[in-house]
Design a protein around this motif. Sequence first.
Motif, short mmCIF file in Angstrom:
data_model
loop_
_atom_site.label_atom_id
_atom_site.label_comp_id
_atom_site.label_asym_id
_atom_site.label_seq_id
_atom_site.Cartn_x
_atom_site.Cartn_y
_atom_site.Cartn_z
N ASP A 1 0.81 -1.22 0.00
CA ASP A 1 0.00 0.00 0.00
C ASP A 1 0.85 1.27 0.00
O ASP A 1 0.44 2.30 -0.54
N SER A 2 2.03 1.20 0.60
CA SER A 2 2.82 2.42 0.81
C SER A 2 3.83 2.69 -0.30
O SER A 2 3.96 3.82 -0.76
N TYR A 3 4.56 1.67 -0.76
CA TYR A 3 5.73 1.92 -1.60
C TYR A 3 5.78 1.07 -2.87
O TYR A 3 5.96 1.60 -3.97
N TRP A 4 5.65 -0.24 -2.76
CA TRP A 4 5.96 -1.11 -3.89
C TRP A 4 4.82 -1.32 -4.86
O TRP A 4 5.05 -1.59 -6.03
N GLY A 5 3.60 -1.25 -4.39
CA GLY A 5 2.47 -1.66 -5.23
C GLY A 5 2.27 -3.16 -5.11
O GLY A 5 3.17 -3.91 -4.69
N ARG A 6 1.10 -3.64 -5.52
CA ARG A 6 0.76 -5.05 -5.28
C ARG A 6 1.54 -6.02 -6.16
O ARG A 6 1.95 -7.10 -5.72
#
Length: 576
Positions: free
Chosen positions: A107-112
């Motif tokens: 949710d914060s940095y990498w994406g799903r």
Amino acid sequence: MPCLNISKSTTEMKKTVMPEKEACTLDGAVDRHGCPAIRDKTGTWVAGILILVNQGLATLAFFGVGVNLVLFLTRVLGQDNAAAANNVSKWTGTVYIFSLLGAFLSDSYWGRFKTCAIFQAIFVLGLASLSITSYIFLLLFYLSVYLVALGNGGYQPNIATFGADQFDEEDAKEGISKIAFFSYFYLALNLGSLFSNTILGYFEDEGMWVLGFWASTASAAMALILFLCGIPRYRHFTPKGNPLSRVSQVVVAAIRKWKVQSMNDSEGLFDDDEKELVGNGARKILHTNGFKFLDKAAVVTSAEMDRFDGGDRNPWRLCTVTQVEEVKCIIRLLPIWLCTILYSVVFTQMASLFVEQGAAMRTNISSFHIPPASMSSFDILSVAAFIFIYRRIIDPTFVRLTKTSLTELQRMGIGLVIAVCAMIFAGTVEIFRLKSANKDCRHCDDSSSLSIFWQIPQYVLIGASEVFMYVGQLEFFNSQAPDGLKSFGSALCMTSISFGNYVSSLLVTIVMKISTTDNMPGWIPGNLNRGHLDRFFFLLAALTAADLAVYILCAKWYKYIKFESRDAAAAAASAV
């Protein structure tokens, strides 16, 4: 490949840039290049089926280790039953605790997509390391098995949400497919575990640990390769930033303004965030009443009005309505989540007390021995059957009668009711088992003349309850979590199972301390024929019934999240 400016409204892009035959999705999804996702070239069931098969293979690999881990600890590492059971409980709990880490990074940095790929690679590495160490270096066993926990735990909450991302909920047809996806996702999970519980379970029960672990490694590697093959087709949502900072900003801003008076509605609250939301693909959340103290974080004071006119807004002093509503949403979800933990206590009995109860029953048909753990296959078959029954019979019938479908909260309540029935039936079977048991036997395996097949109804009832509870949970937390916390919503489902394992272990410890006397070895002794496992099952039924009553109150109190339509948000942003 040149990329479009995604800060423009979706409607404007379709009109001015994209040809009409290449219409974009309406939910803000982008392709692998960061451009708006073209409906006909991305997502839908092409990507969905890849993810479902990936989930089935990954589940097969995971349960290939988990289903007989306790036997490996006792037979190979020489641990006693209590220590082995304790280590398995810790490991299982850790798997689902790691889901919070995966959800946060996603949710914060990498994406799903990136989060799923990285943690699946860790999962494969852990399984390969486990396969090697189980044959050569037993000292590295724990490092390997917890690598498996990290990889699977970080991957699980994101893959379900990533699969749902492939369907545009703003489109009527794809919106229906998105709801169906969660049912098929849980079915894929159970079909993978069916193979693990039968074929791989047989190999490992016969002592062929290395073969079983390498089969799990191969399955996980195939899952990863298949997942990467779908790269050109996947739809993505960009990460929305660290949710912890957004939540902290609301709390700090509200505390700083604790003396400020707030209106009864959204009047006077800062709501000028349309451009920011449309730019990152998130939807605006409409203001709701309740938790009025948090609204103070969005109250615009005269000093802040002067500062904001100069283009300077301190987010630790002034938050948007959407940001405040995100915090309210999390607070409202927590009571519902807490009520699901006791259901997970019931669910975990399949891997522990149901197996011990089955071992004390007649497990032979002629010369063929039925492994008690294999009875969980009836749970998996029940899940597959009830997913079909619900989608093809129950839901259409309910729609015809009431003109609406069962809500996720209603389905979760039904799951609790069925769980109560399962515990009552398991307790009743135990009463009859004790009546036909030899209480003087030294080992209680096969000590009762009652057939193990009398356990089938309790496994079937648990399977039916899963379809209503766990599938409903996946849909509920995915739909009710803010756009920047979708993976966190899925992680709540995982942590419910984790805490269910811990609470179950704690409950057994408490019951044994209270029920053990000089003349009574407790309700769940080593020799079940001298105990009262039936009373423990009835206790779980009573606790689940009480939990159901609390859940009904929480469900009535719950307020559904309200999003502003994307077209309205885009129009507001273009007008600014």
